[in-house]
Design a protein around this motif. Structure first.
Motif, PDB file in Angstrom:
ATOM      1  N   VAL A 206       0.841  -1.203   0.000  1.00 32.01           N
ATOM      2  CA  VAL A 206       0.000   0.000   0.000  1.00 32.01           C
ATOM      3  C   VAL A 206       0.872   1.248   0.000  1.00 32.01           C
ATOM      4  N   GLY A 207       1.968   1.218   0.775  1.00 31.06           N
ATOM      5  CA  GLY A 207       2.857   2.369   0.864  1.00 31.06           C
ATOM      6  C   GLY A 207       3.474   2.749  -0.462  1.00 31.06           C
ATOM      7  N   MET A 208       3.583   1.808  -1.390  1.00 30.00           N
ATOM      8  CA  MET A 208       4.113   2.125  -2.717  1.00 30.00           C
ATOM      9  C   MET A 208       3.005   2.331  -3.740  1.00 30.00           C
ATOM     10  N   ALA A 209       1.963   1.502  -3.686  1.00 27.21           N
ATOM     11  CA  ALA A 209       0.912   1.550  -4.711  1.00 27.21           C
ATOM     12  C   ALA A 209       0.054   2.808  -4.606  1.00 27.21           C
ATOM     13  N   LEU A 210      -0.248   3.248  -3.379  1.00 23.16           N
ATOM     14  CA  LEU A 210      -1.126   4.401  -3.220  1.00 23.16           C
ATOM     15  C   LEU A 210      -0.490   5.693  -3.736  1.00 23.16           C
TER      16      LEU A 210
ATOM     17  N   VAL B  99      -8.528   0.062   2.724  1.00 18.76           N
ATOM     18  CA  VAL B  99      -7.783  -0.028   1.465  1.00 18.76           C
ATOM     19  C   VAL B  99      -8.731  -0.268   0.292  1.00 18.76           C
ATOM     20  N   ALA B 100      -9.731  -1.128   0.488  1.00 14.73           N
ATOM     21  CA  ALA B 100     -10.687  -1.412  -0.590  1.00 14.73           C
ATOM     22  C   ALA B 100     -11.449  -0.159  -1.006  1.00 14.73           C
ATOM     23  N   ALA B 101     -11.652   0.759  -0.062  1.00 17.51           N
ATOM     24  CA  ALA B 101     -12.383   1.985  -0.387  1.00 17.51           C
ATOM     25  C   ALA B 101     -11.632   2.855  -1.392  1.00 17.51           C
ATOM     26  N   VAL B 102     -10.294   2.754  -1.427  1.00 14.36           N
ATOM     27  CA  VAL B 102      -9.507   3.618  -2.322  1.00 14.36           C
ATOM     28  C   VAL B 102      -9.813   3.338  -3.792  1.00 14.36           C
ATOM     29  N   PRO B 103      -9.661   2.105  -4.305  1.00 12.70           N
ATOM     30  CA  PRO B 103      -9.985   1.886  -5.718  1.00 12.70           C
ATOM     31  C   PRO B 103     -11.467   2.088  -6.023  1.00 12.70           C
ATOM     32  N   ILE B 104     -12.339   1.831  -5.034  1.00 12.80           N
ATOM     33  CA  ILE B 104     -13.772   2.061  -5.257  1.00 12.80           C
ATOM     34  C   ILE B 104     -14.042   3.552  -5.453  1.00 12.80           C
ATOM     35  N   VAL B 105     -13.489   4.379  -4.571  1.00  9.61           N
ATOM     36  CA  VAL B 105     -13.656   5.829  -4.690  1.00  9.61           C
ATOM     37  C   VAL B 105     -13.021   6.334  -5.987  1.00  9.61           C
TER      38      VAL B 105
ATOM     39  N   PRO C 252       7.775  -3.787  -1.431  1.00 11.80           N
ATOM     40  CA  PRO C 252       8.010  -2.929  -2.594  1.00 11.80           C
ATOM     41  C   PRO C 252       8.344  -3.707  -3.861  1.00 11.80           C
ATOM     42  N   VAL C 253       9.043  -4.841  -3.708  1.00 14.00           N
ATOM     43  CA  VAL C 253       9.362  -5.650  -4.892  1.00 14.00           C
ATOM     44  C   VAL C 253       8.081  -6.205  -5.508  1.00 14.00           C
ATOM     45  N   VAL C 254       7.232  -6.775  -4.664  1.00 16.69           N
ATOM     46  CA  VAL C 254       5.964  -7.312  -5.143  1.00 16.69           C
ATOM     47  C   VAL C 254       5.095  -6.198  -5.713  1.00 16.69           C
ATOM     48  N   ALA C 255       5.086  -5.039  -5.033  1.00 15.19           N
ATOM     49  CA  ALA C 255       4.282  -3.913  -5.508  1.00 15.19           C
ATOM     50  C   ALA C 255       4.731  -3.471  -6.897  1.00 15.19           C
ATOM     51  N   GLY C 256       6.046  -3.399  -7.109  1.00 14.61           N
ATOM     52  CA  GLY C 256       6.549  -2.992  -8.419  1.00 14.61           C
ATOM     53  C   GLY C 256       6.082  -3.929  -9.518  1.00 14.61           C
ATOM     54  N   LEU C 257       6.135  -5.230  -9.260  1.00 17.10           N
ATOM     55  CA  LEU C 257       5.700  -6.211 -10.254  1.00 17.10           C
ATOM     56  C   LEU C 257       4.198  -6.096 -10.507  1.00 17.10           C
ATOM     57  N   LEU C 258       3.418  -5.967  -9.426  1.00 18.08           N
ATOM     58  CA  LEU C 258       1.967  -5.904  -9.573  1.00 18.08           C
ATOM     59  C   LEU C 258       1.526  -4.617 -10.264  1.00 18.08           C
ATOM     60  N   ILE C 259       2.159  -3.500  -9.916  1.00 18.63           N
ATOM     61  CA  ILE C 259       1.801  -2.232 -10.550  1.00 18.63           C
ATOM     62  C   ILE C 259       2.077  -2.283 -12.049  1.00 18.63           C
TER      63      ILE C 259
ATOM     64  N   ASN D 133      -5.588  -1.813  -9.060  1.00 15.70           N
ATOM     65  CA  ASN D 133      -5.815  -3.255  -8.916  1.00 15.70           C
ATOM     66  C   ASN D 133      -4.838  -3.884  -7.936  1.00 15.70           C
ATOM     67  N   THR D 134      -3.660  -3.311  -7.825  1.00 15.39           N
ATOM     68  CA  THR D 134      -2.687  -3.816  -6.854  1.00 15.39           C
ATOM     69  C   THR D 134      -3.234  -3.719  -5.436  1.00 15.39           C
ATOM     70  N   LEU D 135      -3.999  -2.664  -5.167  1.00 16.80           N
ATOM     71  CA  LEU D 135      -4.560  -2.500  -3.826  1.00 16.80           C
ATOM     72  C   LEU D 135      -5.519  -3.631  -3.466  1.00 16.80           C
TER      73      LEU D 135
END
Length: 413
Positions: free
Chosen positions: A28-32, A88-94, A157-164, A171-173
């Motif tokens: 979340v700290g990287m994706a947001l 966290v789910a509220a972020v992509p919904i909003v 952060p490694v996983v976040a980079g790949l998912l982003i 969608n990563t969130l």
């Protein structure tokens, strides 16, 4: 030592839940911020949203931890992860419905951060219960727990980079939502239930918070360990977000290599904390604590004489290995000296107090770098660790870190 199957399950479920929660927060700290930058193009907006997490996390660790003793440690851990998942789910919904609104995103981040402190305190409070059920020594379980924390912080952060790159930041969130919920399943079905302390509900909520604070103040070891952490965090807080970027940029280190240097610290810490779990019963905690602080401080002071980037990477791993035992020792002292009916409040209070002076270090390092240069920053940070080691030797409370707990007068029930 033969660990019963139910004990092994409890150990792995608690460690797994810890890793999922820590990694989820790191993602979340990287994706947001990435999502906000992608939508608004404003680094200021991303910074404002990120800063919204600081104060709620500290306050909730202090005031929210009384809930742990009132509702039970397992329920508190699960409630924190469920509420974090919803925030966290509220972020992509909003984002999908209204688009990015910086004020609303900051509010959602503040809400999510409010649950992080009590959730972390609840999982740490469960470790003595799981250690007792499994027969695993508490200091060893803490070493494993700190190893998992570092793996999550490093891998997030490694996983976040790949998912982003594959699915986009929004969608990563959703992946982190699944991680929080998976942590809930592991704790619910794998960790033994510990009923809440009956006396926790007999006093007012603010009195419960005060009870935890006063226990820390009156216990000589907890008081001293908290002071030690406050001294250390003043110097170490600016290391990663301020000092290293300024120094590595000034040395002309490429961003990719700079990332490897920074990633080398948690790699070393993983090795150090895991290695300590194998030898924890052979050495006095005081000896290891002082040696770890002294070696880490010396390594930091030598950092400016190390050739980039391979020498820096090697030294960063070495510093991480030296510092690896510190957190397991501190966590064990917290848990051993907290009576079961106060454990949630005491650990939450300690978590909050230990980070209270981090802003002082963050604000103070900037003028040092601007006025004297980044190399002097490393000298100051390294000297701070040496000062912390000297404090440990001089403090009567820290010198008792190996002794059994004596409950402060008036707080045993």
């Amino acid at each position: 030592m033969t660990v019963p199957r139910s004990g092994r399950v409890a150990v792995w479920c608690l460690l797994g839940a810890t890793g999922l929660s820590v990694m989820g927060n790191a993602i979340v700290g990287m994706a947001l911020p990435w999502l906000i930058l992608q939508r608004t193009g404003s680094a200021t907006a991303a910074g404002l949203v990120g800063s919204a997490a600081v104060l709620p996390a500290m306050l909730s660790a202090m005031f929210g931890s009384a809930l742990i003793d009132r509702i039970g440690r397992r329920l508190a851990s699960n409630a924190a992860d469920v509420l974090s998942a919803l925030a966290v789910a509220a972020v992509p919904i909003v984002d999908a419905i209204y688009g990015i609104d910086v004020a609303l995103m900051a509010l959602l981040v503040a809400i999510g951060a409010t649950f992080d402190g009590p959730g972390m305190a609840a999982r740490e409070s469960l470790r003595p219960d799981v250690a007792e059920r499994s027969g695993v020594p508490l200091v060893k379980l803490n070493s494993w727990g700190e190893t998992v924390d570092n793996i999550g912080a490093f891998g997030g952060p490694v996983v976040a980079g790949l998912l982003i790159g594959f699915a986009g930041p929004a969608n990563t969130l959703w992946v982190t939502v699944a991680m929080f919920l998976a942590a809930v399943v592991l704790v619910q079905f794998g960790v033994p239930k510990v009923p809440p302390a009956p006396q926790a509900a007999e006093e007012s909520y603010l009195r419960s918070v005060r009870t935890g604070l006063m226990y820390v103040v009156r216990d000589p070891v907890l008081r001293a360990v908290t002071l030690m952490s406050l001294i250390d965090v003043v110097f170490l807080a600016p290391l990663e977000p301020v000092l290293f970027p300024a120094y590595l940029q000034g040395e002309g280190v490429a961003p990719a290599m700079a990332g490897l240097v920074l990633a080398s610290f948690p790699v070393g810490t993983i090795i150090g904390s895991l290695g300590y779990s194998f030898v924890a019963d052979r050495f006095r905690r005081l000896t290891v604590l002082v040696a770890s602080l002294a070696m880490a401080g010396t390594g930091l002071m030598l950092f400016v004489f190390t050739p980039p980037p391979l020498g820096m990477i090697a030294l960063a791993v070495g510093i991480g290995i030296a510092a690896g035992p510190i957190n397991p020792i501190v966590a064990t002292s917290y848990q051993e000296r907290s009576p079961a009916h106060l454990r949630g409040r005491v650990i939450g209070t300690l978590v909050a107090l230990s980070s209270a002076l981090a802003p002082v270090g963050l604000l103070g390092m900037g003028p040092v770098i601007d006025g004297l240069g980044a190399p002097w920053g490393f000298v100051i940070v390294g000297a701070g660790s040496l000062v912390t080691a000297a404090f440990c030797l001089a403090s009567k409370g820290i010198r008792r870190v190996d002794e059994p707990a004596d409950a402060p007068a008036g707080l045993t029930r």
